[in-house]
Design a protein around this motif. Structure first.
Motif, mmCIF file in Angstrom:
data_model
loop_
_atom_site.group_PDB
_atom_site.id
_atom_site.type_symbol
_atom_site.label_atom_id
_atom_site.label_comp_id
_atom_site.label_asym_id
_atom_site.label_seq_id
_atom_site.Cartn_x
_atom_site.Cartn_y
_atom_site.Cartn_z
ATOM 1 N N GLY C 110 0.830 -1.201 0.000
ATOM 2 C CA GLY C 110 0.000 0.000 0.000
ATOM 3 C C GLY C 110 0.862 1.246 0.000
ATOM 4 O O GLY C 110 0.584 2.222 -0.696
ATOM 5 N N LEU C 111 1.927 1.180 0.800
ATOM 6 C CA LEU C 111 2.816 2.339 0.916
ATOM 7 C C LEU C 111 3.397 2.715 -0.440
ATOM 8 O O LEU C 111 3.383 3.874 -0.844
ATOM 9 N N VAL C 112 3.909 1.728 -1.157
ATOM 10 C CA VAL C 112 4.594 2.071 -2.401
ATOM 11 C C VAL C 112 3.620 2.344 -3.543
ATOM 12 O O VAL C 112 3.982 3.002 -4.505
ATOM 13 N N TRP C 124 2.199 3.473 5.851
ATOM 14 C CA TRP C 124 3.509 3.671 6.496
ATOM 15 C C TRP C 124 3.427 3.236 7.958
ATOM 16 O O TRP C 124 4.287 2.505 8.457
ATOM 17 N N GLU C 125 2.365 3.656 8.644
ATOM 18 C CA GLU C 125 2.216 3.302 10.053
ATOM 19 C C GLU C 125 1.905 1.816 10.229
ATOM 20 O O GLU C 125 2.309 1.212 11.216
ATOM 21 N N ILE C 126 1.183 1.234 9.250
ATOM 22 C CA ILE C 126 0.931 -0.216 9.331
ATOM 23 C C ILE C 126 2.257 -0.970 9.299
ATOM 24 O O ILE C 126 2.470 -1.917 10.056
ATOM 25 N N THR C 127 3.181 -0.523 8.449
ATOM 26 C CA THR C 127 4.471 -1.214 8.414
ATOM 27 C C THR C 127 5.203 -1.026 9.737
ATOM 28 O O THR C 127 5.852 -1.940 10.230
ATOM 29 N N LYS C 208 13.007 5.816 9.469
ATOM 30 C CA LYS C 208 12.556 4.557 8.885
ATOM 31 C C LYS C 208 13.733 3.826 8.248
ATOM 32 O O LYS C 208 13.870 2.613 8.380
ATOM 33 N N SER C 209 14.566 4.551 7.539
ATOM 34 C CA SER C 209 15.677 3.914 6.842
ATOM 35 C C SER C 209 16.954 3.943 7.660
ATOM 36 O O SER C 209 18.038 3.750 7.114
ATOM 37 N N MET C 237 11.079 -2.936 4.377
ATOM 38 C CA MET C 237 10.647 -1.829 5.225
ATOM 39 C C MET C 237 11.672 -0.721 5.338
ATOM 40 O O MET C 237 11.342 0.453 5.225
ATOM 41 N N VAL C 238 12.934 -1.085 5.609
ATOM 42 C CA VAL C 238 13.918 -0.028 5.777
ATOM 43 C C VAL C 238 14.088 0.779 4.497
ATOM 44 O O VAL C 238 14.539 1.905 4.524
#
Lengths: 143, 120, 771
Positions: C110-112, C124-127, C208-209, C237-238
């Protein structure tokens, strides 16, 4: 609780009268002072009187249904009355009216009006009635 | 009359604040009843006081004849009364149950959830 | 629950496992259909309204960048879930693991794929959350829990900053759709809010990264099961932070701020992480730090921003995902089959585990950047981009050179050393043997891709790198060209130097590790213990302010509430000058009858009596007087419905209080005596203020528009003559519904309170009571 014979004898009559009166107040509510809140309060008062005279156990037997169930059913009826409008493509809680036997030529002749609004008010009545009795009976039994 | 009602509401509020500041939770409860009455009166009076003209539409008319009392605050107050009763009943059972379980009505002694740190 | 699962060990290699493999595999195949259109330079937009009033839509944007990520996520996802069926298949919590992993995958996809910033943030928050659950999967270990919480707090804090940045960006651009925002780069860069937006976005991306100085959580996150590390902490994720920076590059990039922040932070992370990687003895930690290094390099090249740099970044992104996931899976097999991951204890596994060795070797050669693997191409193009950039040429090239050398060494530590040599030198808890096919197939497939893309660079260029470069650079006319070897140039010479230095360092890597350890010990700044100190400080701060704000004394709370009310209302009235009114006292007493006076006096007297009496019966009676008095006011001023309700409620209140009183003790005022004057003073002030506010309201004009509408509409539209009732059950029915719901809830809560604790506080007391 106590066993005043006069009270015990009178409550049967008084409770029935109050219940009848509460329904009268409920039904006339749309046009005159009254309505679901007042009707429910009057009805509950009748049974509170009964509980004081005869005890909570007897009141539960007379009621037949658990008061908290009555309250929840009332909430369900009120919700159903609101959702009803959706079937006619109108917004939630838009009143739906049906005038039984009305004369279409005469705008003042409404016949016997039946409406989702009345159903909603019945729901309010049951909620108030059931909630108050839930409280009073539980407290009575506790003491 | 409205100004006099305002002064009376002030007294009601003062009495309820005073009661709610007490340590005895039963007095707190009395304060709660008084302050809901005061709040209802404030809402009611804010819609102005109109004597002997209830907001009803007489038979045959499409709208009320002449000036009638403001119906909006009345509707608000009506539900507020019932809700206030619900709040009161819940608070009463809470006080009652608290007394049975803790054996006190003094709010200072009800420290089960927030124990005092380090003695006193 | 726990008992039954211990007695009957359940094996989930079967349906649950296969389904978890089938879903990502199906998504991978589904996404392949977009390769054609996207490689032709098109973007695909799909949309579904979610909260249209706030411009929040579930819209999908498929271009080169998002497609590359989606293919990596679903493809590697399928291999990782396949691997997990064997790695964790017998674990009692395996279904939970699969659930979290699927949740993560959905979040990441979903994020990408999101075109809407707010939707992107939700994913983003789900990840973040699913990563927290996965890192803390071994929840019985304190270390896992700490690492999970650390990752959650670091990335979650960054997420909040990101949300703020997104809202600012959305307002500046006038839309939350990325496809719209990305067209407005010049306007956004010139906007005064540009600097805060960039800072907030980078706070999200850097946490995040795991960019320096937020890098410390990633090596700790290796507490997660190995498939998780392979999936979340190397391939997906990272890289969400990298994705974000790449995604918004056309809108936020191309400025001095962007360039220097990314180049310095990315470069520093790269060098710092590659040195730390060589220092580790646990091979999984070596890989964790090389991941950090890769993230730094990606950040560095997004910051550099030239078309060549973006091309190198995209190539390296694909290269790294392929070999790093393979290496993590490989070390997972080694750990699973030998019981250890310590580089010094593993030797000569190649004979016992040939297929694992094959997969690991393919990946390691790619990581070392040796031709003809795609890793060589990735490195070459990074060198070319670094050498070709005008600003900070030496810094960028030098960083990449150092990192490549140390990657070469790390590849040797991770694969060459454990798998070669004599098995007799190994010191493993279990006798090594080959893992099941479901585990070694993943590294081999990924390794074959690493080799295949190296031999046929045109395919990866056409499918992934070129469309990705267009999307990140924001220019679809740029010609992307990837090739293995064309001429001897500076980049090629640098590659040769890399191999020579790397080989040299590998031979001395063990003494170098010891030396690095001593140097690091001497370094006074340690992030991980520092993190603990920050958390301890926060806890102490929370305890301190709770001690001040939350005394636990009800009286004090109430006093504070009313004092705040008095100060707030008083100050507002003074500042707004609302006391500037004149009361018409003559009109006030006009037409006042005895009944009016009587009610006023009764209510006032009742209130005062309730407040001062020592007897509860007097108090109840006085309350009754007040209640009836209020009902009389309602009657006198034309509110019959309200008056009836008030009377009935008043009756019930008295009944309830009387019933409860039978069991309650007397009032007892003595203890309050000392504070009573203070309480009375506050009560008086609040009372006076309420009166003043009310008088001020009554002097103002009244707006009767709503009432007028109700009066006119009540009969013609709602067929009711009692306007109050019509408001309740028709005009404002939804409010009434909410209110009766509250009444039911209050009644049920009180009922539960009375019944639920009927027999006492503890289980024993309840048992006692039942008898």
């Amino acid at each position: 609780m106590n066993n005043s014979i006069i009270l015990v004898a009178a409550t049967r009559l008084l409770t029935s009268l109050l219940l009848l009166f509460s329904i009268f107040m409920l039904l006339r509510g749309h046009n005159l002072p009254g309505g679901g809140f007042i009707g429910g309060l009057i009805g509950a008062t009748g049974f509170v009187l009964y509980a004081i005279a005869q005890g909570a156990e007897a009141t539960r037997r007379t009621l037949r249904y658990e008061p908290q169930n009555i309250a929840m059913v009332g909430l369900g009826i009120a919700l159903a009355a609101g959702v009803f409008a959706a079937f006619f493509g109108e917004a939630f809680f838009t009143g739906q009216w049906w005038f039984a036997g009305a004369d279409p030529a005469d705008p003042d002749d409404k016949g016997l009006p039946i409406s989702s609004v009345l159903v909603f008010d019945i729901g309010v009545y049951l909620v108030v009635f059931g909630s108050i009795l839930t409280l009073v009976l539980a407290l009575e039994e506790e003491v | 009359m409205e100004i006099l009602v305002a002064i009376m509401v002030g007294v009601l509020v003062a009495a309820s604040v005073y009661l709610m500041l007490a340590r005895n939770v039963l007095r707190f409860l009395f304060g709660l009843i008084l302050i809901s009455n005061a709040a209802n009166l404030i809402i009611f009076a804010s819609g102005r006081l109109t004597a002997e003209a209830p907001p009803l539409i007489p038979e045959g008319a499409d709208a009320p004849l002449g000036t009638v009392a403001n119906a909006l605050p009345q509707a608000l107050v009506l539900t507020a009364i019932v809700i206030g009763f619900g709040l009161f009943a819940f608070a009463l059972t809470l006080v009652y149950r608290t007394y049975q379980n803790l054996g006190t009505l003094n709010s200072d002694e009800m420290r089960l959830a927030e124990p005092e740190e380090g003695g006193k | 629950m726990a008992k039954s699962s211990a007695e009957v060990p359940r094996v989930y290699g079967g349906p649950a496992g296969w389904i978890s493999v089938a879903i990502p595999a199906a998504i991978f195949v589904w996404m392949l259909q977009y390769v054609g259109p996207v490689s032709a330079g098109n973007t695909v937009l799909l949309a579904l309204d979610w909260v249209p009033s706030m411009d929040i839509r579930l819209s999908v944007l498929i271009d080169g960048l998002s497609l590359t990520f989606a293919l990596l996520i679903s493809g590697i996802g399928a291999l990782v879930t396949l691997y997990s069926t064997k790695y964790l298949g017998t674990h009692p919590e395996y279904p939970r693991f699969v659930l979290f992993l699927m949740m993560f995958m959905v979040g990441m996809l979903g994020l990408v794929l999101s075109d809407n910033l707010i939707a992107l943030f939700v994913f983003w928050e789900i990840t973040t959350i699913s990563s927290y659950l996965l890192i803390g999967f071994s929840s019985d270990e304190a270390k896992s829990r700490r690492s999970a919480l650390q990752a959650l707090l670091v990335t979650g804090t960054g997420g909040l900053a990101l949300l703020a940045g997104m809202i600012l960006l959305g307002n500046v651009a006038g839309s939350f759709e990325l496809s719209v925002i990305l067209q407005q780069g010049d306007m956004i860069r010139a906007h005064p809010l540009y600097v805060p937006i960039v800072i907030l976005f980078l706070a999200g991306a850097f946490t995040k990264s795991a960019q320096f100085p937020f890098h410390f959580w990633l090596p700790n996150a290796m507490a997660a099961p190995t498939p998780v590390s392979a999936y979340l902490h190397s391939a997906t994720m990272v890289k969400a932070g990298v994705y974000l920076m790449a995604r918004v590059n056309p809108a936020l990039g191309d400025s001095e701020l962007w360039f220097w922040t990314l180049v310095i932070a990315g470069g520093f992370t790269t060098v710092f992480a590659s040195i730390l990687a060589v220092r580790q003895t646990d091979i999984k930690q070596v890989l964790a730090y090389t991941t950090l290094m890769a993230l730094g390099a990606l950040t560095l090249f997004i910051g550099t921003g030239s078309p060549d740099a973006i091309k190198g970044m995209m190539a390296f992104l694909v290269v790294h995902s392929l070999y790093k996931a393979a290496l993590f899976l490989m070390i997972g097999i080694v750990d699973h089959e030998t019981g250890t991951r310590e580089a010094d204890r593993l030797r000569g596994l190649g004979r016992k585990m040939p297929l694992t060795f094959l997969g690991g070797a393919l990946a390691a050669i790619s990581m070392a950047g040796i031709p003809p693997f795609v890793g060589f191409i990735g490195k070459e193009f990074l060198y070319k981009a670094g050498l070709g950039h005008e600003q900070a040429t030496i810094w960028i090239t030098g960083t990449i050179f150092a990192a490549s050398v140390l990657m070469f060494v790390a590849a040797g530590i991770a694969v060459l050393r454990p798998f070669t040599g004599k098995l007799a030198d190994a010191d493993t808890p279990q006798t090594p043997h080959e893992g099941p096919w479901a585990m070694w197939i993943g590294p081999i497939i990924l390794g074959v891709f690493s080799l295949g893309f190296g031999l046929f660079p045109d395919t990866v260029e056409a499918w992934l790198v070129a469309p990705g470069t267009w999307a990140v650079y924001g220019d679809y006319d740029y010609t992307v060209d990837l090739y293995l070897f064309r001429e001897v140039n500076a980049a090629f010479l640098l590659s040769l130097a890399t191999f020579a230095t790397g080989a040299l360092l590998y031979t001395v890597h063990r003494p170098m590790r010891a030396w690095l350890g001593r140097v690091m010990e001497a370094n006074p700044i340690k992030f991980d213990p520092g993190w603990d100190r920050v958390l301890d400080g926060l806890k102490a701060l929370a305890a301190w302010q709770t001690g001040i704000l939350q005394s636990g004394v009800l009286q004090r709370y109430i006093f504070t509430i009313f004092a705040t009310l008095a100060i707030g209302v008083g100050a507002t009235m003074y500042l707004k000058d609302v006391l500037n009114f004149r009361v018409d006292w003559a009109g006030e007493f006009d037409g006042l009858l005895f009944k009016h006076w009587a009610v006023l006096v009764f209510i006032t007297a009742g209130a005062i009596l309730t407040a001062i009496t020592q007897s509860r019966m007097t108090a109840i009676a006085a309350l009754g007087v007040v209640g009836i008095g209020v009902a009389l006011i309602f009657i006198m001023f034309s509110a019959p419905d309200v008056a009836i309700t008030q009377l009935l409620v008043e009756t019930l209140v008295v009944v309830l209080v009387a019933v409860a009183m039978l069991k309650l003790p007397h009032l007892g005022l003595a203890k309050d005596r000392k504070r009573r004057p203070l309480h009375a003073a506050l009560a008086g002030v609040v009372g006076v203020l309420v009166t003043l506010v009310m008088v001020a309201v009554l002097q103002g004009d009244i707006d009767r528009r709503i009432t007028d509408y109700f009066e006119v509409a009540s009969w013609p539209e709602a067929y009711g003559r009692n306007i109050v009732n019509v408001i309740l059950v028709d005009f404002r029915a939804i409010d009434t519904f909410g209110e009766i719901a509250v009444v039911v809830i209050a009644a049920l809560s009180a009922y539960a309170l009375l019944r639920g604790t009927r027999y006492g506080n503890t289980d024993d007391e309840i048992e006692e009571g039942r008898k």
